[in-house]
Enzyme design. Structure first.
Site, PDB file in Angstrom:
ATOM      1  N   ASN A 135       0.805  -1.219   0.000  1.00  6.99           N
ATOM      2  CA  ASN A 135       0.000   0.000   0.000  1.00  6.99           C
ATOM      3  C   ASN A 135       0.842   1.275   0.000  1.00  6.99           C
ATOM      4  OD1 ASN A 135      -1.961  -1.876   0.154  1.00  6.99           O
ATOM      5  ND2 ASN A 135      -2.845  -1.175   2.093  1.00  6.99           N
ATOM      6  N   TYR A 136       0.231   2.322  -0.498  1.00  6.27           N
ATOM      7  CA  TYR A 136       0.904   3.609  -0.573  1.00  6.27           C
ATOM      8  C   TYR A 136       1.589   3.945   0.747  1.00  6.27           C
ATOM      9  CZ  TYR A 136       1.897   8.447  -1.500  1.00  6.27           C
ATOM     10  OH  TYR A 136       2.555   9.630  -1.667  1.00  6.27           O
ATOM     11  N   LYS A 137       0.845   3.766   1.831  1.00  8.86           N
ATOM     12  CA  LYS A 137       1.309   4.151   3.172  1.00  8.86           C
ATOM     13  C   LYS A 137       2.662   3.543   3.534  1.00  8.86           C
ATOM     14  CE  LYS A 137      -0.261   3.671   7.931  1.00  8.86           C
ATOM     15  NZ  LYS A 137      -1.148   2.789   8.709  1.00  8.86           N
ATOM     16  N   GLY A 138       2.848   2.289   3.204  1.00 10.08           N
ATOM     17  CA  GLY A 138       4.152   1.670   3.418  1.00 10.08           C
ATOM     18  C   GLY A 138       4.458   1.304   4.852  1.00 10.08           C
TER      19      GLY A 138
END
Ligand code: B12
Ligand code: B12
Ligand SMILES: Cc1ncc(COP(=O)(O)O)c(C=O)c1O
Ligand SMILES: Cc1ncc(COP(=O)(O)O)c(C=O)c1O
Lengths: 261, 527, 261, 527
Positions: A135-138
């Site tokens: 996910n973008y968040k990482g």
């Protein structure tokens, strides 16, 4: 697990555990035996330690845990050294790249997006690790694959049957399949992971896909052994996985330039 | 214990908002039942066992009615009809249905009044059975009191019920007050309850009625030996929420994990189904005298605990009002709370104290179930143990009631015998050593702790206002809780939601409402 | 260590460590290796565990401790069971008596006071254990030997050279010599204890004295091995020692009725 | 940090009583020096090394003068006389004496004034050397500040100085701020200081000047690498108390264990000798800018901590006044305190907080050295670690300054590399996590903590009144401290106490008194 400085892989010599003095071999152990506490129990515990090749086994604590079980803490000395040069370690064959370099590698060497499908398979519902990678968040300040323009990510989430994952990989023409396995009790992860490889082989696209496993008990060596291309354990950063995939998928492109997708 | 004084006006607003949020959901779901609710009614009417293919008879009966498009009436009247028509017990009826010898939909209708009355009689018998078990618990508790709080709650999770028994008894003798049998991965997504004693599960042991019985019996034995009543816990979450509530009621479980949203967020179970199921399952819990454990602690595994404390609180308010509407008394609402702030953060311990204090102050009569650190534990079992020591301290200092004992091997495996021992030992030490610590200290105004508690409550109120505005379904869709987004119509098990027909009857629900004086859409007055 | 119920000594069968399931053999270990952390280090740690006969060795934590050293926590499975019936345990040959019975035994079977001399020998200055056994105050609610009319106690305290102890034992015609050894680093207790036996033998009164060792790392078996008559470890109560001495000194009286003192 | 308000009048009384107790001892011992003091003077005059039999030259010289019955004059004038007579440095003098080539007592007397002056010059040179090292420390501390308190203090104790170096550096890199090299069992009873680098000790490493140097050098290196000054500690107790103080001053040790009564109580060293030795050794510590660590914590290993808290406090008052009389500033008096109450006792944690708070309140400017639980630890390393977690918490909560990091393997062995790591990790966590915890809390009046603190202070005052009445020697004879009884004239090393002649001179002492403005029988005014 990836892009490690060389010296991490190239030590040699003979080593022994070190407690108080070089090569004293000191090891701490704890275990429970189905014996009553008392001199016999302690001796049984020492015997266990002898089975573990520990010299001068010391039982420093024995606590009854309940009807007929005793918990032991012990210390002993190991005398057989490990020869570092003889250890077989599956070596990661990729370099850790910076995000820009990853994007560049994909753009220049592959020339299109890398499609990845990821899932926590079987009855495993732990998605934090998988999400951290995808996910973008990482994770730990490092963005996930979604953040790269070079990756197209399909995150199927948790408790995904292997069949569904295979289906989806075929549908989206995945370059890479990423599997997370966190629950390991009764070695359920091993059977799950093995089953997935078998399904993919049965569908005939094993050579067209980079197959990656991850999770707290996964090592690169284990993954290789199970028929995967790579394995990622605790502390993996998305950047590690992105580096690997960028290099590996690009490399394969040249190998299988006639690939269907 | 250490105390925090809340802003009463703000708290009242939070209660009002959440009550409205919950009422909205109730209204929107009132016209539906679920396959799981109907299976629970079947179970409570005495239907148990499996058919020759291993399908549980409650499923057989419910699927049978569903196929005939009769499930909207509820199973109760149809079973009553069979009873009136053929003189069969529900169990006998199910048996015949399963053998293909009986088609309920083609049976002659014995009259609505008569059937309803029979259904009510069957329900009454079921509730009497549950009531008897409840009274049994009450008298055991009197004879075998549990002297100290917080109660020490540990899990067993070998996958094999017989190993679980060994480990549970030993844990009790070491000092555990509450034993939770963790269930196997995957069970929550099964749309039936496995049957019989089981010896193979992953990360837990299947929740079956026989497993419940085996463990309850073992713990009763141990309770007598120790002179202290050992409580038994299992999960009624997942697709079989109400069924497991029914089984737990019958087998005298003492606590059940029952959360209004856990299944939606963490198992991707359909939201409507979950809300409907939780309502009925909680009524059963309430009637059985079961303490529920809500699952807000789980949120802090997918979002950061430092930044998301308010979503835990908001969810507690919501869970609380769902529970009150199902007839649960405050004393039976064990709100989930957790110690999950990253230990690397400066003042993390003070922040943990702040939120633990706050939840006690907000829900003074609810037995908070306080969960240990898990996310930030690694394979460094020594540090994990030190972290649990802080957790133990905060728990005692802030007067928590149900203390889930943290394990030093949290990041490694489900607890070994010795892990549980070490962890219980440390928790017991703290319960004794810090017994009157909280009474000795006063919170300083505007200190780091005080400021954090106040700030959290303000943010919680904001969040509840927002959820009230958009509705709970929408909030969930936006990922307000646990950072997980779920659509109203998505998720597993939606096909099990059934529109009630105009003849729908659930006599168990009716009777419980009557006995506990719970009117739909109203909370009882003990608040 | 004394007067144990029989069942504590009489278990048999084969036992394995028990973690999660009967006979799963699970053992926890921790140790430090002079290796860098990384895949090679982890493999070295697994190799150490293999040397300890552990199957499925799992490294669950590896933490760098500083320049070139790494700390490991691991779990593995031991498969070689311990056969309880085959264990050799030095069995205590006395019964635990109640204080009155101890006094009676001394009065009736010996007919005089038992003279004991005790010391923490060598450079060992730990007296708490010795005092717990000898002094009136005792240990864990149990009075020390001084509290018995049947014992005459000379407590020489700490850091007593073996020579001084031997001298004093001869002077007061000791029936029993009690030695405490708490510091064990570099096995200093073993050389101290051995040296004392040698001195006593050289003085020719080994057979006229009951020689007892005590301390946290002392077991009855170890004491016997070193040439002592008995050994007492952690948790010893004065009453245990009093019981033993009352019976042993009385028994010897009949054996050596012609003894000098 | 959490605070306790003391009854100021009572505290003043305690100070007055202990000052009187200490003055009484001073008066009774003022007419004596000791072999150890004279050896320290010899060392400070530059005498070092050993003779062919391995006897240290300071011993050779002192024994030589003693044999000639000249030691009552002090070594200083005799060395000065040799200097004036033969133009030899003290080191050369010692060398000749040791080779039997020189008899100091038969040397012609070069005149009292001249000799006294030379002695003072030699002393001045010695103090300049120490002063330089002190300034070196000050500038290092400025360049490499130690940012957090409590300082984490760990021990290394392999017996081998080279292994100690490895372990010490690693400990520092893991977060330790202070490294203590524990010395071998038995050293305290040696009436000489071993010489050179040593690699074999039991339960510790010999304290030698070369070992000090090796470790200081290694830690300086590490300090630079880490950007944080790592303090080094060793013991100046035992028969060589002042000599080791001198060595520590020369090798820039930063702290020294130095207790006015430890040797008497725990090593059966003669009481008069100990009191005389501690006086001079503390002057050296004061001049060198060394922080002393007193040893009251040890009392709680031989008597019960719950019942004997007042004896620890009374001893702290006494140690404090001995220290003040030797010119130590409050900031250099690290009073020993410990967390040793039986963890099985109800409210043990509250009692620990009570006494930790009290000692901070009584000696607000003294850097308390807070010792971890040891006595109640067993081989259960997991529980020991949990107990240390409580200790860590109390330390931070009550604002202690020097935190001796407890080891999970306390009951097993001197710390392994990994034990020290685990323990430092846990202590560091608490220092961060509970940073502002103490600021957030106020002590409730008449709570269990408050009552315990007050009660302890009352008992301490009673005890001091009693000791004042009977005198310190008598009190020790009666076993008031640590439950150990020692007679005034008993114990080891009494033969080393020497009556000063009318010509006695100790120019080191004179100069220190002058520079630090310490008059015999008076404390300096910073109190
Ligand atoms: C959070 C958590 C949960 C959450 C999960 C929420 C969610 N949506 O993920 C909740 C509360 C729901 C949960 C439930 C359960 N859990 Co859980 N849980 C944990 C916990 C505390 C942390 C896991 C985590 O998030 N770690 C953080 C992430 C970032 O680390 P990670 O997963 O290792 O991922 C990293 C690497 O491994 C790697 N990686 C991981 N996956 C992948 C995939 C790829 C492709 C790649 C490249 C890399 C990669 O990269 C990541 C980043 O570095 C662990 C204990 C612990 N401290 O580890 C237990 C733990 C994993 N859970 C456990 C169990 C047993 C359960 C339950 C089965 C218990 C039960 N019976 O009810 C349930 C059911 C879950 C199910 N059906 O699977 C056990 C597993 C035991 C075992 N070894 O078999 C653990 C170890 C706890 C314990 N000691 O009992 N759990
Ligand atoms: C108290 C203590 C001290 C006190 C001692 C006070 C005193 N007067 O005794 C003080 C503070 C002075 C001290 C100093 C030191 N100590 Co210390 N100390 C301890 C401590 C904390 C407790 C020991 C104790 O009192 N136990 C309680 C008694 C009741 O138990 P016990 O001794 O086991 O005795 C029982 C049995 O063993 C048996 N028993 C014992 N002796 C005998 C004798 C007979 C005849 C019989 C029948 C039975 C018997 O019966 C007793 C009752 O059940 C231990 C750590 C620990 N928790 O164990 C370290 C410990 C023993 N000390 C240790 C060390 C290294 C030292 C020092 C050398 C450190 C230093 N270099 O400065 C010094 C110097 C001491 C010296 N010269 O010997 C180490 C020893 C390491 C090792 N295994 O070699 C330990 C283990 C701490 C550590 N981890 O480093 N210590
Ligand atoms: C409320 C609730 N239900 C259920 C579970 C367990 O998960 P599952 O329902 O998948 O067994 C948890 C996890 O702790 C929970 O908190
Ligand atoms: C003041 C003091 N001196 C010395 C020691 C150490 O003992 P020894 O002097 O025997 O080395 C201690 C023990 O911790 C102590 O506290």
């Amino acid at each position: 697990m990836t892009g490690l400085p060389k010296e991490h892989m190239e030590q040699d010599g003979f080593v022994l555990p070190y407690g108080d003095h070089q090569n004293d071999g000191l090891v701490q152990v704890s275990f429970t035996l189905p014996v009553k506490d008392g001199p016999l129990g302690d001796e049984a515990a020492r015997q266990v330690m002898r089975s573990m090749a520990l010299k001068e086994p010391q039982v420093v604590e024995s606590t009854p845990l309940g009807e007929g079980y005793t918990f032991f803490v012990g210390y002993g000395k190991l005398t057989r050294p490990v020869e570092l040069a003889k250890l077989k370690v599956a070596r990661p064959l990729w370099d850790k790249l910076e995000p820009q370099a990853i994007e560049r590698t994909i753009r220049e060497r592959l020339g299109r997006e890398i499609v990845v499908v990821g899932a926590a398979t079987g009855s495993d519902a732990h998605t934090v690790g998988l999400d951290a990678i995808l996910n973008y968040k990482g994770f730990a300040g490092d963005h996930g694959l979604e953040a790269y323009s070079g990756f197209k990510v399909v995150n199927m989430g948790s408790q995904v049957p292997n069949e569904a994952l295979v289906q989806r990989a075929l549908e989206v023409k995945a370059d890479a399949v990423l599997v997370s396995q966190v629950v390991t009790q009764g070695n359920v992860h091993l059977s799950n992971l093995t089953n997935l490889v078998e399904l993919i082989e049965a569908e005939g696209f094993r050579d067209r896909v980079v197959l990656v496993a991850g999770g707290p008990r996964i090592t690169h060596a284990l993954a290789i052994e199970l028929g995967y291309d790579a394995g990622f354990g605790p502390g993996t950063k998305p950047q590690d996985v992105a580096s690997y995939l960028a290099q590996e998928v690009s490399k394969r492109k040249s190998l299988y330039s006639n690939r269907a997708f | 214990m250490l105390r925090f004084e809340v802003d009463r006006r703000l708290v009242e607003e939070c209660h009002r908002l959440s009550s409205e949020i919950v009422e909205q959901v109730r209204k929107e779901t009132a016209g539906f039942t679920t396959v799981a609710i109907e299976r629970s009614v079947a179970r409570l009417f005495g239907i148990d066992g499996v058919n020759s293919q291993g399908v549980p008879l409650p499923n057989v009966v419910v699927d049978h009615l569903r196929a005939a498009d009769k499930l909207g009436d509820g199973v109760a009247v149809h079973l009553a009809n069979a009873c009136n028509a053929l003189g069969l017990t529900p169990a006998e009826t199910a048996q015949r249905v399963s053998e293909g010898k009986l088609d309920l939909s083609s049976l002659g209708w014995q009259g609505t009044e008569a059937n309803r009355k029979t259904a009510r009689d069957l329900a009454k018998a079921a509730l009497e059975r549950i009531g008897a078990r409840r009274r049994e618990r009450e008298s055991l508790l009197e004879a075998l009191p549990v002297p100290e709080t917080p109660w020490l709650y540990v899990i067993v999770a070998t996958g094999n019920i017989y190993e679980d028994v060994i480990q549970a008894k030993m844990a009790a003798s070491q000092g555990a007050d509450v034993i939770a049998v963790i269930r196997s991965t995957g069970q929550s997504l099964l749309d039936y309850v496995p049957y019989g004693a089981t010896t193979e599960g992953y990360g837990g042991t299947y929740a079956t009625q026989e497993n419940f019985r085996i463990m309850r019996e073992a713990l009763d034995e141990e309770s007598h030996r120790l002179g202290r009543y050992i409580r038994l816990v299992n999960y009624c979450s997942g697709l079989c929420m109400p069924e497991i509530a029914a089984m737990g009621a019958i087998e005298r479980l003492d606590m059940m994990l029952n959360d209004a949203m856990y299944g939606i967020l963490f198992r991707d179970i359909n939201a409507e189904r979950t809300f409907i199921d939780q309502g009925f399952s909680r009524m059963l819990n309430a009637y059985a005298g079961v303490i529920i454990n809500t699952g807000e602690d789980n949120y802090l595994t997918t979002v950061d605990a430092f930044n998301s404390g308010q979503s835990v609180l908001a969810s507690q308010f919501i869970n609380y009002h769902f529970a009150r509407r199902a007839g649960l008394r405050d004393e039976a609402i064990g709100l989930g709370h957790a110690f999950q702030i990253d230990p690397a953060i400066e003042d993390s311990l003070s922040y943990e104290i702040a939120s633990a204090l706050l939840v006690r102050a907000l829900f003074p009569r609810c037995p908070v179930k306080y969960m240990p650190p898990t996310v930030h534990k690694t394979g460094d079992i020594f540090f994990a143990h030190a972290l649990d020591a802080s957790f133990n301290m905060v728990s005692v200092l802030t007067g928590q009631s149900i203390h889930l004992v943290g394990m030093l091997t949290e990041a490694v495996h489900t607890p070994l015998l010795q892990d549980r021992y070490a962890s219980i030992r440390a928790a017991k030490y703290m319960r004794t050593a810090a017994k009157r610590l909280g009474e000795s200290l006063i919170l300083k105004e505007d200190s780091v702790i005080d400021a954090r508690s106040k700030g959290l409550l303000l943010k919680c109120a904001d969040l509840l206002r927002d959820v009230r505005r958009k509705g709970l379904f929408q909030a969930i869709e936006e990922g307000v809780f646990a950072g997980v987004k779920r659509t109203r119509s998505g998720g597993k098990g939606r096909e099990g939601v059934i529109r009630k027909s105009e003849w729908y009857q659930n006599p168990i629900e009716e009777l419980i409402r009557q006995e506990l004086s719970v009117e739909p859409g109203k909370e009882d007055s003990n608040s």
